[in-house]
Motif scaffolding. Sequence first.
Motif, PDB file in Angstrom:
ATOM      1  N   ALA A  93     -10.953   4.265  -1.374  1.00 26.48           N
ATOM      2  CA  ALA A  93     -10.955   2.852  -0.976  1.00 26.48           C
ATOM      3  C   ALA A  93     -10.710   1.994  -2.203  1.00 26.48           C
ATOM      4  O   ALA A  93     -11.111   2.333  -3.312  1.00 26.48           O
ATOM      5  N   PHE A  94      -9.965   0.896  -2.005  1.00 29.53           N
ATOM      6  CA  PHE A  94      -9.849  -0.121  -3.050  1.00 29.53           C
ATOM      7  C   PHE A  94     -10.792  -1.241  -2.655  1.00 29.53           C
ATOM      8  O   PHE A  94     -10.498  -1.988  -1.725  1.00 29.53           O
ATOM      9  N   GLY A  95     -11.922  -1.355  -3.329  1.00 33.97           N
ATOM     10  CA  GLY A  95     -12.903  -2.341  -2.909  1.00 33.97           C
ATOM     11  C   GLY A  95     -13.377  -2.011  -1.510  1.00 33.97           C
ATOM     12  O   GLY A  95     -13.788  -0.886  -1.239  1.00 33.97           O
ATOM     13  N   SER A  96     -13.245  -2.991  -0.620  1.00 33.58           N
ATOM     14  CA  SER A  96     -13.709  -2.739   0.742  1.00 33.58           C
ATOM     15  C   SER A  96     -12.596  -2.160   1.600  1.00 33.58           C
ATOM     16  O   SER A  96     -12.790  -1.841   2.760  1.00 33.58           O
ATOM     17  N   ARG A  97     -11.412  -2.045   1.011  1.00 37.82           N
ATOM     18  CA  ARG A  97     -10.261  -1.620   1.801  1.00 37.82           C
ATOM     19  C   ARG A  97     -10.124  -0.101   1.774  1.00 37.82           C
ATOM     20  O   ARG A  97      -9.875   0.486   0.739  1.00 37.82           O
ATOM     21  N   ARG A  98     -10.304   0.551   2.940  1.00 37.57           N
ATOM     22  CA  ARG A  98     -10.193   2.006   2.991  1.00 37.57           C
ATOM     23  C   ARG A  98      -8.743   2.404   3.153  1.00 37.57           C
ATOM     24  O   ARG A  98      -8.097   2.046   4.122  1.00 37.57           O
ATOM     25  N   ILE A  99      -8.256   3.149   2.181  1.00 33.22           N
ATOM     26  CA  ILE A  99      -6.859   3.588   2.248  1.00 33.22           C
ATOM     27  C   ILE A  99      -6.826   4.971   2.885  1.00 33.22           C
ATOM     28  O   ILE A  99      -6.005   5.256   3.756  1.00 33.22           O
ATOM     29  N   LEU A 100      -7.715   5.870   2.442  1.00 26.96           N
ATOM     30  CA  LEU A 100      -7.819   7.204   3.031  1.00 26.96           C
ATOM     31  C   LEU A 100      -9.265   7.392   3.473  1.00 26.96           C
ATOM     32  O   LEU A 100     -10.186   7.246   2.682  1.00 26.96           O
TER      33      LEU A 100
ATOM     34  N   GLY B 246       4.164   5.901   7.907  1.00 29.71           N
ATOM     35  CA  GLY B 246       3.194   4.824   8.029  1.00 29.71           C
ATOM     36  C   GLY B 246       3.864   3.515   7.688  1.00 29.71           C
ATOM     37  O   GLY B 246       4.861   3.500   6.961  1.00 29.71           O
ATOM     38  N   SER B 247       3.300   2.409   8.193  1.00 26.10           N
ATOM     39  CA  SER B 247       3.944   1.120   7.929  1.00 26.10           C
ATOM     40  C   SER B 247       3.702   0.702   6.483  1.00 26.10           C
ATOM     41  O   SER B 247       2.920   1.321   5.761  1.00 26.10           O
ATOM     42  N   ASN B 248       4.355  -0.363   6.081  1.00 27.03           N
ATOM     43  CA  ASN B 248       4.242  -0.827   4.698  1.00 27.03           C
ATOM     44  C   ASN B 248       2.807  -1.208   4.367  1.00 27.03           C
ATOM     45  O   ASN B 248       2.137  -1.855   5.160  1.00 27.03           O
ATOM     46  N   GLY B 249       2.342  -0.780   3.228  1.00 24.20           N
ATOM     47  CA  GLY B 249       1.012  -1.167   2.769  1.00 24.20           C
ATOM     48  C   GLY B 249      -0.102  -0.296   3.326  1.00 24.20           C
ATOM     49  O   GLY B 249      -1.271  -0.555   3.094  1.00 24.20           O
ATOM     50  N   VAL B 250       0.252   0.757   4.055  1.00 23.85           N
ATOM     51  CA  VAL B 250      -0.777   1.578   4.684  1.00 23.85           C
ATOM     52  C   VAL B 250      -1.381   2.562   3.679  1.00 23.85           C
ATOM     53  O   VAL B 250      -2.497   3.040   3.854  1.00 23.85           O
ATOM     54  N   GLY B 251      -0.653   2.850   2.601  1.00 23.54           N
ATOM     55  CA  GLY B 251      -1.207   3.715   1.568  1.00 23.54           C
ATOM     56  C   GLY B 251      -0.394   4.963   1.266  1.00 23.54           C
ATOM     57  O   GLY B 251      -0.912   5.927   0.696  1.00 23.54           O
ATOM     58  N   LYS B 252       0.876   4.953   1.622  1.00 24.78           N
ATOM     59  CA  LYS B 252       1.711   6.135   1.382  1.00 24.78           C
ATOM     60  C   LYS B 252       1.869   6.403  -0.111  1.00 24.78           C
ATOM     61  O   LYS B 252       1.672   7.527  -0.577  1.00 24.78           O
ATOM     62  N   THR B 253       2.234   5.338  -0.850  1.00 21.24           N
ATOM     63  CA  THR B 253       2.406   5.509  -2.293  1.00 21.24           C
ATOM     64  C   THR B 253       1.107   5.973  -2.930  1.00 21.24           C
ATOM     65  O   THR B 253       1.095   6.867  -3.791  1.00 21.24           O
ATOM     66  N   THR B 254       0.006   5.387  -2.485  1.00 26.03           N
ATOM     67  CA  THR B 254      -1.296   5.757  -3.033  1.00 26.03           C
ATOM     68  C   THR B 254      -1.583   7.233  -2.771  1.00 26.03           C
ATOM     69  O   THR B 254      -2.049   7.947  -3.669  1.00 26.03           O
ATOM     70  N   LEU B 255      -1.269   7.680  -1.570  1.00 20.21           N
ATOM     71  CA  LEU B 255      -1.526   9.088  -1.235  1.00 20.21           C
ATOM     72  C   LEU B 255      -0.710  10.018  -2.140  1.00 20.21           C
ATOM     73  O   LEU B 255      -1.220  11.024  -2.639  1.00 20.21           O
TER      74      LEU B 255
ATOM     75  N   PRO C  60       9.840   8.541  -7.536  1.00 19.09           N
ATOM     76  CA  PRO C  60       9.088   7.344  -7.155  1.00 19.09           C
ATOM     77  C   PRO C  60       9.896   6.386  -6.293  1.00 19.09           C
ATOM     78  O   PRO C  60      11.103   6.533  -6.130  1.00 19.09           O
ATOM     79  N   GLN C  61       9.172   5.393  -5.773  1.00 18.05           N
ATOM     80  CA  GLN C  61       9.775   4.443  -4.845  1.00 18.05           C
ATOM     81  C   GLN C  61      10.826   3.589  -5.527  1.00 18.05           C
ATOM     82  O   GLN C  61      11.893   3.368  -4.994  1.00 18.05           O
ATOM     83  N   LYS C  62      10.489   3.099  -6.704  1.00 21.76           N
ATOM     84  CA  LYS C  62      11.430   2.209  -7.383  1.00 21.76           C
ATOM     85  C   LYS C  62      11.770   2.760  -8.751  1.00 21.76           C
ATOM     86  O   LYS C  62      10.907   2.881  -9.597  1.00 21.76           O
TER      87      LYS C  62
HETATM   88  N1  LIG Z   1      -4.680   0.055  -7.904  1.00 25.31           N
HETATM   89  C1  LIG Z   1      -4.888  -0.647  -6.769  1.00 25.31           C
HETATM   90  N2  LIG Z   1      -5.939  -1.488  -6.683  1.00 25.31           N
HETATM   91  C2  LIG Z   1      -6.175  -2.198  -5.545  1.00 25.31           C
HETATM   92  N3  LIG Z   1      -5.392  -2.137  -4.461  1.00 25.31           N
HETATM   93  C3  LIG Z   1      -4.317  -1.328  -4.486  1.00 25.31           C
HETATM   94  C4  LIG Z   1      -4.004  -0.549  -5.638  1.00 25.31           C
HETATM   95  N4  LIG Z   1      -2.883   0.165  -5.385  1.00 25.31           N
HETATM   96  C5  LIG Z   1      -2.512  -0.167  -4.125  1.00 25.31           C
HETATM   97  N5  LIG Z   1      -3.372  -1.052  -3.582  1.00 25.31           N
HETATM   98  C6  LIG Z   1      -3.309  -1.584  -2.209  1.00 25.31           C
HETATM   99  O1  LIG Z   1      -3.409  -0.492  -1.330  1.00 25.31           O
HETATM  100  C7  LIG Z   1      -2.580  -0.688  -0.204  1.00 25.31           C
HETATM  101  C8  LIG Z   1      -1.653   0.495  -0.024  1.00 25.31           C
HETATM  102  O2  LIG Z   1      -0.640   0.435  -0.978  1.00 25.31           O
HETATM  103  P1  LIG Z   1       0.563   1.478  -1.027  1.00 25.31           P
HETATM  104  O3  LIG Z   1       0.007   2.838  -1.194  1.00 25.31           O
HETATM  105  O4  LIG Z   1       1.517   1.019  -2.060  1.00 25.31           O
HETATM  106  O5  LIG Z   1       1.212   1.320   0.423  1.00 25.31           O
HETATM  107  P2  LIG Z   1       2.605   1.880   0.958  1.00 25.31           P
HETATM  108  O6  LIG Z   1       3.202   2.742  -0.072  1.00 25.31           O
HETATM  109  O7  LIG Z   1       2.261   2.615   2.207  1.00 25.31           O
HETATM  110  O8  LIG Z   1       3.444   0.685   1.285  1.00 25.31           O
HETATM  111  C9  LIG Z   1      -1.842  -1.986  -0.414  1.00 25.31           C
HETATM  112  O9  LIG Z   1      -2.483  -2.984   0.324  1.00 25.31           O
HETATM  113  C10 LIG Z   1      -2.000  -2.239  -1.893  1.00 25.31           C
HETATM  114  O10 LIG Z   1      -2.023  -3.601  -2.132  1.00 25.31           O
END
Ligand SMILES: Nc1ncnc2c1ncn2[C@@H]1O[C@H](COP(=O)(O)OP(=O)(O)O)[C@@H](O)[C@H]1O
Lengths: 272, 278, 305
Positions: free
Chosen positions: B22-29, B46-55, B88-90
Amino acid sequence: MINAWEVGTMVAVVAGVVGFFVVLRGSAFPAHAIPNGAFAGAAGANLMGISPLLGLGAFSLLGAVAIGTLGRRTRSDVATALVLVLMLALGAAFLSQSTEYEPQIFSLLFGEILGVSTSQLTPVLIIGAVCILATFAMFRQLMLTCLVPDIAHSKGLRPAVVDLMFLVIVAGATTMTVPVVGALLIFTLMIGPPAAARCLTHRPGVAMALSVAISVSVVWAAIASSFQSNWPVGFFVGVFSAAWYGVARLAHTALRARRTTLATAISYTAAS
Amino acid sequence: MTTTPANSTRAPVLEFDDVSLAFGSRRILDHVSFEIRAGEFTGLIGSNGVGKTTLLKVILGTQRIQSGDIRINGTKRTARLRSVGYVPQKVSIDADVPIRSRDFVALGLDAHRFGLRRRTTEDRRRVDELLEAVDATSFADARLGDLSGGEQQRVLIAHALVSEPSLLLLDEPLANLDPRSVQEIVALLHNIAATRDVAVFLSAHEMNALLPVMDRIVYLTGGRAASGTTDEVVRSDVLSALYGHHVDVLQLHGRVLVVAEPGTTTDHLPSHETLKVD
Amino acid sequence: MHVLFKPGFFSNVPVRHALVLGAIVALVSGVVGVMTVVRSQSFAGHALTDVATTGGAGAAYVGVSPLAGFLGGAVAGAGAMEFIGVQRARQRDIATGIVLGAATGLSALFLYLNATSSATTGVTQQVLFGSIFTVDSSTITVTALTGVIVLLVLAVVWRPLLLASLSAEMAAALGTRVRLVGAAFIVSMAVAVGLSSIAVGSILSTALLIGPAATALRLTRSLRAAIVTSCALGVVATWAGILCAYDSYDWDPSSHGLPVSSFIVGIVVLLYGISGLPGLRRRAHARNRDVLRTHDAHHAMPGSA
Ligand SMILES: Nc1ncnc2c1ncn2[C@@H]1O[C@H](COP(=O)(O)OP(=O)(O)O)[C@@H](O)[C@H]1O
Ligand SMILES: [Mg+2]
């Protein structure tokens, strides 16, 4: 002394306003190069026996246009570096041809705010006002072209043109301030206070106001300290600006850390 | 929430076991588990911002997790492993930089090592072989910055593959490509997974282009994931359970549409395949 | 022969020293510059000359060797930039600016203190514009040795650094400590820049760091070729500039010659301008050699017929 306060405040306000965009747009290098290179113009004007202000104005304008147009075609940092060294090399050539110039280098680089005469005041005030008005007139364009270039493009804004006009504003600010605070210090004022302000708030309007406030506080404190200690104003401007930035960065980190731990704590409490 | 296919004969290359982040209160996985196998093409949808890059960063070890286990080739991931290739994405390579395609691929062999070890004939052969495998031989000596998006993508894939990883991660490689390049890259990756015994794990916000080649899918939304073959996951009951409200999955001319009921929020449905019925 | 090389050019000791020192600085800057331009760190490369100068002015006040001052100043400045360090390129320039601003303030103080404490007139000019003609042979030795060390460090980190510059994420995926190699680079750059600003002055330091490298990057097809070209262009520009400056004493008997840095900068910028000509660029950007050859043959046709 009264003049120093007036002119210093004006310089601080201009630096705060223009510097806000220097920091936002990442134009730190041009903001350093234009005043520094313009100093060569003053040397040239001195050699030809005309007013240094004319030389400054001409060189800062030329520098801004050269950086703006060249920077579109190649890496902008390379263009800026080469324009800067070219202007400095010209300055060195001018200096080598004049014998009695030496003592004035110091004042052009570091300024003579405590010795500002009343006749210098009027041009400074006029150019400063024009710079501030121009920045406010272009406020939306300046924001759009650097934050959302795609949208700016679709609205018919040409980023290159906006860039160029912004550099011309920087050139104007340079011309007005170099004789007063020196080439090196106007740069310091255009970076430190706005960068500190950006650490403290995300809202553009607030950040700009804060940037002006910090910049004015730096200049006032510097003039007072310089008057007290007899050390150059430039030293205090540099040190106070850097200190403001350091404090703002610390505050920024502390605020963010607290926000994150708080949020994490809440989410864990909610989960359990 | 995980559906395991019956024919899991081979050991998984990548295993997620109850991973949370989780990032703060936001649960990514949120307690995510799934597996990926060699020779298979898996889509991370998954849609944009769902956490694919993070995963994907979690897999690479550049992003920490709060709980759970990740195993790569059966061993728990501790330090960074070189058995993972990553695109990577970009990646924006300036046309000003004189880096040829082959130079960039060669960096995949030795950019993790200090020093200027001379590249051997074997190294050069491998670079050539990979350039050929991604069909990049014709622009092997061109500057990377001068190439089109699709061409650059091929070179990046060759770079990621040259060290012979068992897992290839690609973050939205199709996002900025024209439809023809999308087809070519998808076919290329499918071929790579099949012939090189690599597990290809590709993220996308749009699954239709991948349907013909995708062996398995990891469907991510709201921190939760469903995984399995496409037929097992892209179903009304599975996705409804994942979203927490009813969604329909429609098949039209070989394309899939995920449709939400009126009144429910569809913000987090993958784009392009979402219909909002009002 | 005597039209080009005025009498005494080769037997003049300051000229000989200048030729050697100029070549060393041009070679080291040529290599460091390529990476500087690839990483878009020209501003840091330039700012460090000013920061080094602050160190020099400080050393003059404290009374330690100027070389230590220049090097110490530059390395401390690089460390500060790295410490403030921000990832995105745009903000990296802000970090550079903050450090530069603080250093400038310190410079003002040191120069003021120097001016009031002792009769160091000319120190401003010397520090700002330094002259390649006033160096002694011990400076040459130190510059050469330190230059070699800088190049060795660069050789060690080159490949991870290169990938990290092109894509930090791909480098991190290979296990490279991106921040560490970046820091190693900026410190190497600081040493190179600190040395060249004391040896040839801050204007030339920046000109030789950025100009030949940027020119070479436009003209070549691989980094190796870019490095060789960059070094060659730097040496040529430096030597040609020294020759012009030496000759300029005769151009106008009433004047006292023009500064060597002006000539070298002029040549460097001119070379960069020439490299932008379309014909030269086409060669570097051709997709492969065969295309280039057919293209050339095509163009040669009308002339040969
Ligand atoms: N280091 C971080 N700290 C806080 N929030 C983050 C961080 N990295 C990503 N996020 C947030 O986590 C969410 C998922 O991001 P991301 O994995 O890039 O999504 P996706 O690749 O699916 O579009 C986004 O809302 C992003 O703003
Ligand atoms: Mg993403």
